[in-house]
Design a protein around this motif. Structure first.
Motif, PDB file in Angstrom:
ATOM      1  N   VAL A 236       9.167  -5.590   9.885  1.00 33.32           N
ATOM      2  CA  VAL A 236      10.480  -5.175   9.386  1.00 33.32           C
ATOM      3  C   VAL A 236      10.443  -3.689   9.052  1.00 33.32           C
ATOM      4  O   VAL A 236       9.644  -3.254   8.227  1.00 33.32           O
ATOM      5  N   GLY A 237      11.302  -2.943   9.689  1.00 34.39           N
ATOM      6  CA  GLY A 237      11.347  -1.495   9.500  1.00 34.39           C
ATOM      7  C   GLY A 237      11.467  -0.794  10.832  1.00 34.39           C
ATOM      8  O   GLY A 237      10.980  -1.289  11.852  1.00 34.39           O
ATOM      9  N   GLU A 238      12.129   0.350  10.848  1.00 37.86           N
ATOM     10  CA  GLU A 238      12.323   1.080  12.103  1.00 37.86           C
ATOM     11  C   GLU A 238      11.010   1.581  12.681  1.00 37.86           C
ATOM     12  O   GLU A 238      10.829   1.664  13.882  1.00 37.86           O
ATOM     13  N   GLN A 239      10.083   1.926  11.810  1.00 37.76           N
ATOM     14  CA  GLN A 239       8.766   2.388  12.232  1.00 37.76           C
ATOM     15  C   GLN A 239       7.706   1.425  11.693  1.00 37.76           C
ATOM     16  O   GLN A 239       7.918   0.741  10.696  1.00 37.76           O
ATOM     17  N   GLU A 240       6.563   1.379  12.345  1.00 36.93           N
ATOM     18  CA  GLU A 240       5.482   0.535  11.854  1.00 36.93           C
ATOM     19  C   GLU A 240       5.002   1.022  10.489  1.00 36.93           C
ATOM     20  O   GLU A 240       5.048   2.218  10.184  1.00 36.93           O
ATOM     21  N   THR A 241       4.544   0.076   9.689  1.00 35.16           N
ATOM     22  CA  THR A 241       3.963   0.414   8.398  1.00 35.16           C
ATOM     23  C   THR A 241       2.570   1.001   8.601  1.00 35.16           C
ATOM     24  O   THR A 241       1.808   0.559   9.469  1.00 35.16           O
ATOM     25  N   ASN A 242       2.234   2.004   7.806  1.00 31.98           N
ATOM     26  CA  ASN A 242       0.882   2.576   7.816  1.00 31.98           C
ATOM     27  C   ASN A 242      -0.035   1.689   6.982  1.00 31.98           C
ATOM     28  O   ASN A 242       0.300   1.323   5.849  1.00 31.98           O
ATOM     29  N   PHE A 243      -1.185   1.350   7.512  1.00 37.06           N
ATOM     30  CA  PHE A 243      -2.184   0.588   6.768  1.00 37.06           C
ATOM     31  C   PHE A 243      -3.455   1.423   6.643  1.00 37.06           C
ATOM     32  O   PHE A 243      -3.962   1.941   7.647  1.00 37.06           O
ATOM     33  N   LEU A 244      -3.938   1.538   5.424  1.00 33.61           N
ATOM     34  CA  LEU A 244      -5.133   2.332   5.157  1.00 33.61           C
ATOM     35  C   LEU A 244      -6.176   1.481   4.442  1.00 33.61           C
ATOM     36  O   LEU A 244      -5.881   0.832   3.430  1.00 33.61           O
ATOM     37  N   ASP A 245      -7.387   1.486   4.976  1.00 37.59           N
ATOM     38  CA  ASP A 245      -8.491   0.831   4.289  1.00 37.59           C
ATOM     39  C   ASP A 245      -8.984   1.729   3.162  1.00 37.59           C
ATOM     40  O   ASP A 245      -8.862   2.960   3.228  1.00 37.59           O
ATOM     41  N   GLY A 246      -9.507   1.110   2.134  1.00 40.14           N
ATOM     42  CA  GLY A 246     -10.008   1.904   1.024  1.00 40.14           C
ATOM     43  C   GLY A 246     -10.564   1.038  -0.073  1.00 40.14           C
ATOM     44  O   GLY A 246     -10.808  -0.159   0.111  1.00 40.14           O
ATOM     45  N   THR A 247     -10.723   1.653  -1.240  1.00 37.86           N
ATOM     46  CA  THR A 247     -11.345   0.985  -2.382  1.00 37.86           C
ATOM     47  C   THR A 247     -10.503   1.218  -3.634  1.00 37.86           C
ATOM     48  O   THR A 247     -10.150   2.367  -3.934  1.00 37.86           O
ATOM     49  N   PRO A 248     -10.171   0.165  -4.392  1.00 36.46           N
ATOM     50  CA  PRO A 248      -9.458   0.354  -5.660  1.00 36.46           C
ATOM     51  C   PRO A 248     -10.342   1.092  -6.664  1.00 36.46           C
ATOM     52  O   PRO A 248     -11.540   0.827  -6.763  1.00 36.46           O
ATOM     53  N   VAL A 249      -9.757   2.020  -7.387  1.00 34.90           N
ATOM     54  CA  VAL A 249     -10.479   2.752  -8.419  1.00 34.90           C
ATOM     55  C   VAL A 249      -9.575   2.895  -9.635  1.00 34.90           C
ATOM     56  O   VAL A 249      -8.352   2.856  -9.529  1.00 34.90           O
ATOM     57  N   ALA A 250     -10.211   3.030 -10.814  1.00 34.01           N
ATOM     58  CA  ALA A 250      -9.454   3.263 -12.045  1.00 34.01           C
ATOM     59  C   ALA A 250      -9.253   4.763 -12.215  1.00 34.01           C
ATOM     60  O   ALA A 250     -10.164   5.549 -11.999  1.00 34.01           O
ATOM     61  N   GLU A 251      -8.040   5.130 -12.591  1.00 33.31           N
ATOM     62  CA  GLU A 251      -7.723   6.551 -12.756  1.00 33.31           C
ATOM     63  C   GLU A 251      -6.848   6.693 -14.001  1.00 33.31           C
ATOM     64  O   GLU A 251      -5.641   6.456 -13.944  1.00 33.31           O
ATOM     65  N   GLY A 252      -7.505   7.055 -15.118  1.00 40.00           N
ATOM     66  CA  GLY A 252      -6.751   7.226 -16.357  1.00 40.00           C
ATOM     67  C   GLY A 252      -6.063   5.967 -16.827  1.00 40.00           C
ATOM     68  O   GLY A 252      -4.944   6.014 -17.343  1.00 40.00           O
ATOM     69  N   GLY A 253      -6.702   4.815 -16.635  1.00 35.55           N
ATOM     70  CA  GLY A 253      -6.122   3.561 -17.102  1.00 35.55           C
ATOM     71  C   GLY A 253      -5.150   2.921 -16.127  1.00 35.55           C
ATOM     72  O   GLY A 253      -4.621   1.845 -16.413  1.00 35.55           O
ATOM     73  N   THR A 254      -4.899   3.579 -15.019  1.00 34.42           N
ATOM     74  CA  THR A 254      -4.019   2.998 -14.006  1.00 34.42           C
ATOM     75  C   THR A 254      -4.801   2.818 -12.708  1.00 34.42           C
ATOM     76  O   THR A 254      -5.879   3.381 -12.521  1.00 34.42           O
ATOM     77  N   LEU A 255      -4.206   2.047 -11.823  1.00 32.03           N
ATOM     78  CA  LEU A 255      -4.855   1.732 -10.560  1.00 32.03           C
ATOM     79  C   LEU A 255      -4.624   2.852  -9.542  1.00 32.03           C
ATOM     80  O   LEU A 255      -3.539   3.422  -9.449  1.00 32.03           O
ATOM     81  N   ALA A 256      -5.671   3.154  -8.783  1.00 33.01           N
ATOM     82  CA  ALA A 256      -5.562   4.096  -7.673  1.00 33.01           C
ATOM     83  C   ALA A 256      -6.338   3.511  -6.499  1.00 33.01           C
ATOM     84  O   ALA A 256      -7.017   2.491  -6.626  1.00 33.01           O
ATOM     85  N   PHE A 257      -6.219   4.166  -5.342  1.00 34.63           N
ATOM     86  CA  PHE A 257      -6.840   3.635  -4.134  1.00 34.63           C
ATOM     87  C   PHE A 257      -7.451   4.792  -3.363  1.00 34.63           C
ATOM     88  O   PHE A 257      -6.750   5.734  -2.958  1.00 34.63           O
ATOM     89  N   ALA A 258      -8.775   4.744  -3.188  1.00 31.00           N
ATOM     90  CA  ALA A 258      -9.492   5.809  -2.497  1.00 31.00           C
ATOM     91  C   ALA A 258      -9.440   5.564  -0.995  1.00 31.00           C
ATOM     92  O   ALA A 258      -9.866   4.524  -0.506  1.00 31.00           O
ATOM     93  N   THR A 259      -8.886   6.544  -0.233  1.00 31.15           N
ATOM     94  CA  THR A 259      -8.709   6.409   1.212  1.00 31.15           C
ATOM     95  C   THR A 259      -9.201   7.668   1.917  1.00 31.15           C
ATOM     96  O   THR A 259      -9.653   8.629   1.279  1.00 31.15           O
ATOM     97  N   ALA A 260      -9.061   7.673   3.232  1.00 34.60           N
ATOM     98  CA  ALA A 260      -9.422   8.843   4.031  1.00 34.60           C
ATOM     99  C   ALA A 260      -8.502  10.019   3.756  1.00 34.60           C
ATOM    100  O   ALA A 260      -8.783  11.144   4.195  1.00 34.60           O
TER     101      ALA A 260
END
Length: 368
Positions: A236-260
């Motif tokens: 669903v969407g005019e363009q394909e969704t971007n998918f990125l592999d990575g690792t969840p990390v904590a950043e100042g008490g909130t969630l972040a995601f380390a990617t390329a």
């Protein structure tokens, strides 16, 4: 108009399961689109409802009546096909009147004329009643096919990709007309399409199918903004969704995601992620902004102008790529330019990398 209910409906062709234990409820007066790629089960669902196929298991209700064992003519439905199926030797009037002429007992001629003229006026084809199908345009033929269905005053309308034979501009115009017609009539409509833009613009709710299974059934905004899995997000969407592999990390008490493309802040508590295991980040092109930065490692490798939008393919570390939507009037960006990417936390989705199931959406935890 009436409701439509599927309970545990299954259809097999030998070892192939075309539809797997479908549960689906269509409310009275709803416009529901069955959306999916070829072979997903959407047309099988429509044909089972129409009585053109017999289910191997389960039940189908129209209103409070079980119809699974009834022939098509006893189900009080009207179907509009992809090729319109107009009779070339009959006038527009005669094509619309045909279902009434075939009824037993047959209505009187004055009643038939009144009903045909009323339907034709509603569809804006009253001036075409004396013409033959070959003498009118594709869009007008589509209206005649709708008129032939409407004149029966059925409980449910079934539309099988009725716009697919029209050119792009006419399809858009006819989408608008179909939506206005549904609002005027308040009819229950079940609509099959592989075109997600049709489904999203026309429907009260959208049922997304893949490999014979119902993936998600929800209003268009929920389908787009809170996809239940990676398939729905990408389909669903005019363009394909971007998918990125990575690792969840904590950043100042909130969630972040380390990617390329660096660490992407998701702006939500770690507890909003359900389940465990390897994750993938999903981001639509419009959820990413490309900012000019000659010193950045990420580079534009392709710039594609698509009318009001400029789509940029950006390559980062390890050959990872994403597509970004930009404004060509504001962003003087071209292939070879270095860019820094900004990701909108509210429009980031996390999926289980193995199952594809959504585990977190922007704005809060995933709710089924």
């Amino acid at each position: 108009m009436s409701t439509v209910t599927f309970r545990g409906v299954t259809k097999r062709y030998g070892a192939t399961v075309a539809l797997d234990a479908l549960d689906l409820d269509v409310g009275e007066g709803e416009f529901v689109s069955l959306l999916g790629p070829s072979g997903s089960g959407k047309s099988t669902t429509l044909n089972l409802l129409a009585g053109l196929l017999d289910a191997d298991a389960g039940s189908i209700m129209i209103g409070d009546r079980e119809v699974s064992q009834l022939p098509p003519e006893k189900r009080d439905i009207a179907m509009v096909f992809q090729n319109y199926a107009l009779y070339p030797h009959l006038t527009v009037f005669e094509n619309i009147a045909f279902p009434l002429e075939a009824r037993k007992p047959r209505p009187d001629a004055a009643n038939i004329r009144t009903r045909v003229e009323k339907v034709a006026a509603t569809l804006g084809i009253g001036n075409l009643l004396a013409r033959y199908p070959k003498e009118i345009s594709g869009g007008q033929q589509q209206r005649v096919a709708l008129g032939r269905a409407m004149v029966r005053d059925p409980k449910v309308f079934l539309l099988d990709e009725p716009l697919s034979n029209l050119d792009a501009r006419l399809r858009i115009r006819m989408r608008r007309d179909l939506k206005a017609l549904h609002q005027a009539l308040g009819s229950t409509i079940v609509y099959v399409t592989h075109d997600q833009s049709e489904a999203m613009t026309l429907s009260t709710r959208v049922a997304v199918f893949n490999l014979g299974k119902l993936q998600q059934y929800a209003p268009p905004a929920a389908i787009y903004g809170r996809p239940v899995n990676a398939f729905v997000a990408n389909f669903v969407g005019e363009q394909e969704t971007n998918f990125l592999d990575g690792t969840p990390v904590a950043e100042g008490g909130t969630l972040a995601f380390a990617t390329a493309f660096g660490v992407i802040s998701l702006g939500r508590p770690p507890a909003t992620v359900t389940g465990s295991g390897k994750l993938r980040l999903g981001a639509r092109p419009e959820a990413i902004t490309a900012l000019p930065d000659p010193s950045a490692e990420a580079r534009i490798i392709l710039a594609e102008l698509a009318g009001a939008d400029l789509f940029l393919t950006v390559r980062g570390r390890d050959a990872a790529e994403v597509v970004v939507r930009a404004d060509p009037r504001a962003d003087a960006l071209a292939a070879g330019d270095g860019v820094r990417l900004a990701f909108d936390p509210q429009r980031m989705h996390l999926f289980d990398a193995e199952s594809g199931v959504a585990v977190s959406h922007g704005g809060g935890p995933f709710v089924d």
